[in-house]
Design a protein around this motif. Sequence first.
Motif, PDB file in Angstrom:
ATOM      1  N   GLY A   1       0.821  -1.212   0.000  1.00  0.00           N
ATOM      2  CA  GLY A   1       0.000   0.000   0.000  1.00  0.00           C
ATOM      3  C   GLY A   1       0.849   1.253   0.000  1.00  0.00           C
TER       4      GLY A   1
ATOM      5  N   TRP B   1      -1.630   6.572   3.237  1.00  0.00           N
ATOM      6  CA  TRP B   1      -1.121   7.297   4.414  1.00  0.00           C
ATOM      7  C   TRP B   1      -0.195   6.434   5.250  1.00  0.00           C
ATOM      8  CZ3 TRP B   1      -1.099  12.275   5.802  1.00  0.00           C
ATOM      9  CH2 TRP B   1      -1.911  13.143   5.075  1.00  0.00           C
TER      10      TRP B   1
ATOM     11  N   ALA C   1      -1.427   1.715  -6.766  1.00  0.00           N
ATOM     12  CA  ALA C   1      -1.323   3.168  -7.028  1.00  0.00           C
ATOM     13  C   ALA C   1       0.151   3.551  -6.973  1.00  0.00           C
ATOM     14  CB  ALA C   1      -2.112   3.941  -5.979  1.00  0.00           C
TER      15      ALA C   1
ATOM     16  N   THR D   1      -5.688  12.344   0.537  1.00  0.00           N
ATOM     17  CA  THR D   1      -7.150  12.159   0.496  1.00  0.00           C
ATOM     18  C   THR D   1      -7.974  13.349   1.029  1.00  0.00           C
ATOM     19  OG1 THR D   1      -6.872  10.873   2.520  1.00  0.00           O
ATOM     20  CG2 THR D   1      -7.210   9.641   0.483  1.00  0.00           C
ATOM     21  N   PRO D   2      -7.537  14.079   2.065  1.00  0.00           N
ATOM     22  CA  PRO D   2      -8.402  15.163   2.545  1.00  0.00           C
ATOM     23  C   PRO D   2      -8.734  16.202   1.465  1.00  0.00           C
ATOM     24  CG  PRO D   2      -6.725  14.694   4.178  1.00  0.00           C
ATOM     25  CD  PRO D   2      -6.390  13.880   2.968  1.00  0.00           C
TER      26      PRO D   2
ATOM     27  N   LEU E   1      -9.169  15.381  -1.760  1.00  0.00           N
ATOM     28  CA  LEU E   1      -9.761  14.703  -2.921  1.00  0.00           C
ATOM     29  C   LEU E   1     -11.129  15.290  -3.317  1.00  0.00           C
ATOM     30  CD1 LEU E   1      -9.230  12.410  -4.961  1.00  0.00           C
ATOM     31  CD2 LEU E   1     -10.309  10.829  -3.366  1.00  0.00           C
TER      32      LEU E   1
ATOM     33  N   ALA F   1      -1.148  -7.081  -4.167  1.00  0.00           N
ATOM     34  CA  ALA F   1      -0.856  -8.299  -3.413  1.00  0.00           C
ATOM     35  C   ALA F   1      -2.097  -9.169  -3.526  1.00  0.00           C
ATOM     36  CB  ALA F   1      -0.575  -7.952  -1.970  1.00  0.00           C
TER      37      ALA F   1
ATOM     38  N   SER G   1      -0.577  -2.332   4.788  1.00  0.00           N
ATOM     39  CA  SER G   1      -1.276  -1.050   4.909  1.00  0.00           C
ATOM     40  C   SER G   1      -2.122  -0.863   3.666  1.00  0.00           C
ATOM     41  CB  SER G   1      -0.232   0.063   5.049  1.00  0.00           C
ATOM     42  OG  SER G   1      -0.888   1.272   5.271  1.00  0.00           O
ATOM     43  N   ALA G   2      -3.000  -1.850   3.427  1.00  0.00           N
ATOM     44  CA  ALA G   2      -3.753  -1.887   2.161  1.00  0.00           C
ATOM     45  C   ALA G   2      -5.074  -1.140   2.234  1.00  0.00           C
ATOM     46  CB  ALA G   2      -3.981  -3.337   1.744  1.00  0.00           C
TER      47      ALA G   2
ATOM     48  N   HIS H   1     -10.129   7.173  -4.824  1.00  0.00           N
ATOM     49  CA  HIS H   1      -8.923   7.291  -5.628  1.00  0.00           C
ATOM     50  C   HIS H   1      -9.023   8.500  -6.560  1.00  0.00           C
ATOM     51  CE1 HIS H   1      -7.789   3.327  -4.225  1.00  0.00           C
ATOM     52  NE2 HIS H   1      -8.992   2.909  -4.544  1.00  0.00           N
TER      53      HIS H   1
ATOM     54  N   THR I   1     -16.377  12.924   4.271  1.00  0.00           N
ATOM     55  CA  THR I   1     -16.163  12.916   2.811  1.00  0.00           C
ATOM     56  C   THR I   1     -17.424  13.380   2.087  1.00  0.00           C
ATOM     57  OG1 THR I   1     -14.571  11.125   2.994  1.00  0.00           O
ATOM     58  CG2 THR I   1     -15.570  11.432   0.844  1.00  0.00           C
TER      59      THR I   1
ATOM     60  N   VAL J   1     -10.389  -4.816   1.659  1.00  0.00           N
ATOM     61  CA  VAL J   1      -9.971  -5.159   0.293  1.00  0.00           C
ATOM     62  C   VAL J   1      -9.805  -6.679   0.224  1.00  0.00           C
ATOM     63  CG1 VAL J   1      -8.839  -2.923  -0.133  1.00  0.00           C
ATOM     64  CG2 VAL J   1      -7.482  -4.814   0.763  1.00  0.00           C
TER      65      VAL J   1
ATOM     66  N   LEU K   1      -1.277  -1.868   9.772  1.00  0.00           N
ATOM     67  CA  LEU K   1      -1.529  -0.504  10.239  1.00  0.00           C
ATOM     68  C   LEU K   1      -2.597   0.177   9.395  1.00  0.00           C
ATOM     69  CD1 LEU K   1       1.274   1.865   8.961  1.00  0.00           C
ATOM     70  CD2 LEU K   1       1.294  -0.553   8.409  1.00  0.00           C
TER      71      LEU K   1
ATOM     72  N   PRO L   1     -10.958   5.286  11.262  1.00  0.00           N
ATOM     73  CA  PRO L   1     -10.209   5.135  10.001  1.00  0.00           C
ATOM     74  C   PRO L   1      -9.790   6.497   9.460  1.00  0.00           C
ATOM     75  CG  PRO L   1     -12.556   4.858   9.590  1.00  0.00           C
ATOM     76  CD  PRO L   1     -12.415   5.146  11.051  1.00  0.00           C
TER      77      PRO L   1
ATOM     78  N   ALA M   1      -6.469   9.398   8.441  1.00  0.00           N
ATOM     79  CA  ALA M   1      -5.095   9.571   7.985  1.00  0.00           C
ATOM     80  C   ALA M   1      -4.161   9.714   9.185  1.00  0.00           C
ATOM     81  CB  ALA M   1      -5.018  10.816   7.109  1.00  0.00           C
ATOM     82  N   SER M   2      -4.661  10.409  10.197  1.00  0.00           N
ATOM     83  CA  SER M   2      -3.861  10.676  11.370  1.00  0.00           C
ATOM     84  C   SER M   2      -3.446   9.378  12.078  1.00  0.00           C
ATOM     85  CB  SER M   2      -4.693  11.566  12.304  1.00  0.00           C
ATOM     86  OG  SER M   2      -4.023  11.812  13.465  1.00  0.00           O
TER      87      SER M   2
HETATM   88  P1  FAD Z   1      -4.978   4.172   2.265  1.00  0.00           P
HETATM   89  O1  FAD Z   1      -4.435   5.528   2.424  1.00  0.00           O
HETATM   90  O2  FAD Z   1      -6.358   4.007   1.699  1.00  0.00           O
HETATM   91  O3  FAD Z   1      -3.957   3.346   1.395  1.00  0.00           O
HETATM   92  C1  FAD Z   1      -4.209   2.028   1.004  1.00  0.00           C
HETATM   93  C2  FAD Z   1      -3.213   1.690  -0.072  1.00  0.00           C
HETATM   94  O4  FAD Z   1      -3.236   0.289  -0.296  1.00  0.00           O
HETATM   95  C3  FAD Z   1      -3.539   2.355  -1.395  1.00  0.00           C
HETATM   96  O5  FAD Z   1      -2.345   2.846  -1.948  1.00  0.00           O
HETATM   97  C4  FAD Z   1      -4.091   1.208  -2.231  1.00  0.00           C
HETATM   98  O6  FAD Z   1      -3.873   1.409  -3.604  1.00  0.00           O
HETATM   99  C5  FAD Z   1      -3.254   0.049  -1.677  1.00  0.00           C
HETATM  100  N1  FAD Z   1      -3.814  -1.282  -1.902  1.00  0.00           N
HETATM  101  C6  FAD Z   1      -5.104  -1.655  -1.947  1.00  0.00           C
HETATM  102  N2  FAD Z   1      -5.180  -2.982  -2.186  1.00  0.00           N
HETATM  103  C7  FAD Z   1      -3.898  -3.445  -2.260  1.00  0.00           C
HETATM  104  C8  FAD Z   1      -3.323  -4.733  -2.501  1.00  0.00           C
HETATM  105  N3  FAD Z   1      -4.065  -5.815  -2.702  1.00  0.00           N
HETATM  106  N4  FAD Z   1      -1.964  -4.815  -2.537  1.00  0.00           N
HETATM  107  C9  FAD Z   1      -1.184  -3.735  -2.338  1.00  0.00           C
HETATM  108  N5  FAD Z   1      -1.691  -2.499  -2.103  1.00  0.00           N
HETATM  109  C10 FAD Z   1      -3.027  -2.359  -2.061  1.00  0.00           C
HETATM  110  N6  FAD Z   1      -8.670  11.174   7.131  1.00  0.00           N
HETATM  111  C11 FAD Z   1      -8.346  12.211   7.912  1.00  0.00           C
HETATM  112  O7  FAD Z   1      -7.720  12.004   8.955  1.00  0.00           O
HETATM  113  N7  FAD Z   1      -8.699  13.487   7.578  1.00  0.00           N
HETATM  114  C12 FAD Z   1      -9.373  13.774   6.435  1.00  0.00           C
HETATM  115  O8  FAD Z   1      -9.686  14.927   6.146  1.00  0.00           O
HETATM  116  C13 FAD Z   1      -9.713  12.701   5.572  1.00  0.00           C
HETATM  117  N8  FAD Z   1     -10.371  12.940   4.424  1.00  0.00           N
HETATM  118  C14 FAD Z   1     -10.615  11.900   3.577  1.00  0.00           C
HETATM  119  C15 FAD Z   1     -11.229  12.161   2.354  1.00  0.00           C
HETATM  120  C16 FAD Z   1     -11.489  11.130   1.469  1.00  0.00           C
HETATM  121  C17 FAD Z   1     -12.133  11.418   0.153  1.00  0.00           C
HETATM  122  C18 FAD Z   1     -11.131   9.804   1.813  1.00  0.00           C
HETATM  123  C19 FAD Z   1     -11.390   8.677   0.853  1.00  0.00           C
HETATM  124  C20 FAD Z   1     -10.531   9.535   3.034  1.00  0.00           C
HETATM  125  C21 FAD Z   1     -10.275  10.574   3.918  1.00  0.00           C
HETATM  126  N9  FAD Z   1      -9.663  10.342   5.149  1.00  0.00           N
HETATM  127  C22 FAD Z   1      -9.337  11.386   5.963  1.00  0.00           C
HETATM  128  C23 FAD Z   1      -9.361   8.980   5.591  1.00  0.00           C
HETATM  129  C24 FAD Z   1      -7.909   8.623   5.272  1.00  0.00           C
HETATM  130  O9  FAD Z   1      -7.624   8.890   3.923  1.00  0.00           O
HETATM  131  C25 FAD Z   1      -7.673   7.147   5.551  1.00  0.00           C
HETATM  132  O10 FAD Z   1      -7.995   6.858   6.868  1.00  0.00           O
HETATM  133  C26 FAD Z   1      -6.229   6.811   5.297  1.00  0.00           C
HETATM  134  O11 FAD Z   1      -5.978   6.946   3.921  1.00  0.00           O
HETATM  135  C27 FAD Z   1      -5.883   5.406   5.759  1.00  0.00           C
HETATM  136  O12 FAD Z   1      -4.561   5.133   5.392  1.00  0.00           O
HETATM  137  P2  FAD Z   1      -4.150   3.661   4.956  1.00  0.00           P
HETATM  138  O13 FAD Z   1      -2.708   3.688   4.639  1.00  0.00           O
HETATM  139  O14 FAD Z   1      -4.649   2.689   5.934  1.00  0.00           O
HETATM  140  O15 FAD Z   1      -5.002   3.388   3.622  1.00  0.00           O
END
Ligand code: FAD
Length: 510
Positions: free
Chosen positions: A39, A42, A64, A70-71, A73, A104, A135-136, A161, A203, A324, A357, A373, A375-376
């Motif tokens: 992943g 974040w 990706a 994402t905030p 987007l 994966a 971190s998917a 996305h 969102t 996922v 994570l 769920p 970014a923080s």
């Molecule tokens: P993600 O950031 O979603 O990353 C997951 C990654 O895994 C991606 O790159 C994806 O392509 C990859 N992936 C998926 N499947 C696979 C696989 N099979 N193999 C390998 N890689 C894979 N949070 C805040 O705190 N403040 C905000 O203002 C906020 N605004 C948001 C606005 C929007 C539109 C969205 C969608 C989310 C928002 N969030 C916000 C939530 C925040 O974006 C998520 O909580 C955060 O992205 C989680 O991080 P992560 O790394 O767990 O997952």
Amino acid sequence: MYSSTIASSFTTSPRFGMTAMIRTFATMQKKRPRVVILGSGWGGNTLARRINKDIYDVRLISPANHFLFTPLLPSTAVGTLEFRAIQEPVRTIKGLGEYYQAKAKALDTENQVVKCQDLFKGHEFDVKYDYLCISAGNKTNTFNTPGISEREGKEVFFLKHLYHARKIRNRILECFERASNPKINPEERDRLLSFIVVGGGPTSCEFTTELYDFLQEDVAKWYPELVKHVKLTLVEAGPGLLGSFHKSLADYYLEKLRQKNIDVKLSMAVTGVEERWYSSEVAGGQAGTEHAEGEKGHYTVASFADGTELPFGAMLWSAGLAPVKFVEESGLKLDRGKVVVDRYLRVPGQNGRIMALGDCAVPAEGEGTPLPPTASVAEQQAYYIGDCLNLYNKDFDVTNRDQEVPIPGPIAPALMPWQSAEFLNKILVKAAPEFQYKNRGAMAAMGFGGGVSDLTKTDLPAPKVATSGAAAFFMWRSAYWTKQLSWSNMILIPMYWFKQMVFGRDISRF
Ligand code: FAD
């Protein structure tokens, strides 16, 4: 392994110089344990940046090839910001061993291998790991609502996305161009100009207000005869919006939306989306009455739990989250679709070799409270895992498969990227070995000039206040501007904000 490290150092660093060369040859002396990160969001992107590449060979696998901020987007979905300004290519991560644009697919914990599939030809390949960090993230949950998956990308859209935002923007503009056709039937025009947002979280709320601004500022200017026919509806199954915010802020947001004439339907679920045909000529289609005999076409209707229906031109579906496929099929222990971890973010039973994570992880019972769920959370967990590896795992012999990785020593929670655990441990007395989440508050924008900012539960050394209006808006914009990872985006983002304020949003369809 080493030859590829050297090759990637030469080819990925435009400013390859003496320091990089010395580092490359120094790392050749010692076989570095391989950390595979799944992943590039974040969690994954922050972790890949945090890990010391002199100690570890870091490999990233993600469909990706960029990190998405994402905030911001929702702003790109209507053209307040441009797509490229809110992403960072993963290949800009300094010292990254390899990156594979792939998914994966499966996990073989016995042989410490991730089975991957590339995005282009579907080729399958294996990547071995010494440490695996999952971190998917998650995906949008349709709750098996009839018609949502079938109409996704046509009239129904998700927003996770960059390509989702691009599709939404094109569809909205398509609706206006089609509605401008002089021969359009009035009912068809009204259907095209009806926009539905499903979900009452940040969102959905941010997208609704961004869309509202677009309608008020740009549609009113470029399609003046259409603006009075536009209908904007926000539907939430629960009793209120912004459930995670202080009640006063959630109520304030709701009231502001209603003042803007947005039809907010609370305690109301969308039960399905259906495509209907309005020509008797189409076999199996439903004949309509309002169209000329022989005229062909279809329209889409949302049905609600109270039996009512609403035709629409575009719907944003942001009603929930689901795991996922890889996580679901990983064979690891899951709780409500998330990988169960202990207080050190390690997957139990894997000798400390696998960590999870962000949105795809949840603490086991008695190992901590489930976190939102956000970014923080993902970012703080990435700092923590990176610091554990850099500080406490570095001398551990991972080749001894039966030996468990020792638990980490004190790790002070880092809130900022430059706050390394080493530095914080020196100045803070009470650092804990386990992951400690620090609440940094929550914010939601409300289009231009408005927003809510909830610091009532924050662990930051800041006043515990709930702020709304222009102050919250400026807080939101400055917080997200300062969090950009590159100078180019720090420059581009305010430039686009300025351009939108002075010249409006771009309304071309690509
Ligand atoms: P993600 O950031 O979603 O990353 C997951 C990654 O895994 C991606 O790159 C994806 O392509 C990859 N992936 C998926 N499947 C696979 C696989 N099979 N193999 C390998 N890689 C894979 N949070 C805040 O705190 N403040 C905000 O203002 C906020 N605004 C948001 C606005 C929007 C539109 C969205 C969608 C989310 C928002 N969030 C916000 C939530 C925040 O974006 C998520 O909580 C955060 O992205 C989680 O991080 P992560 O790394 O767990 O997952």
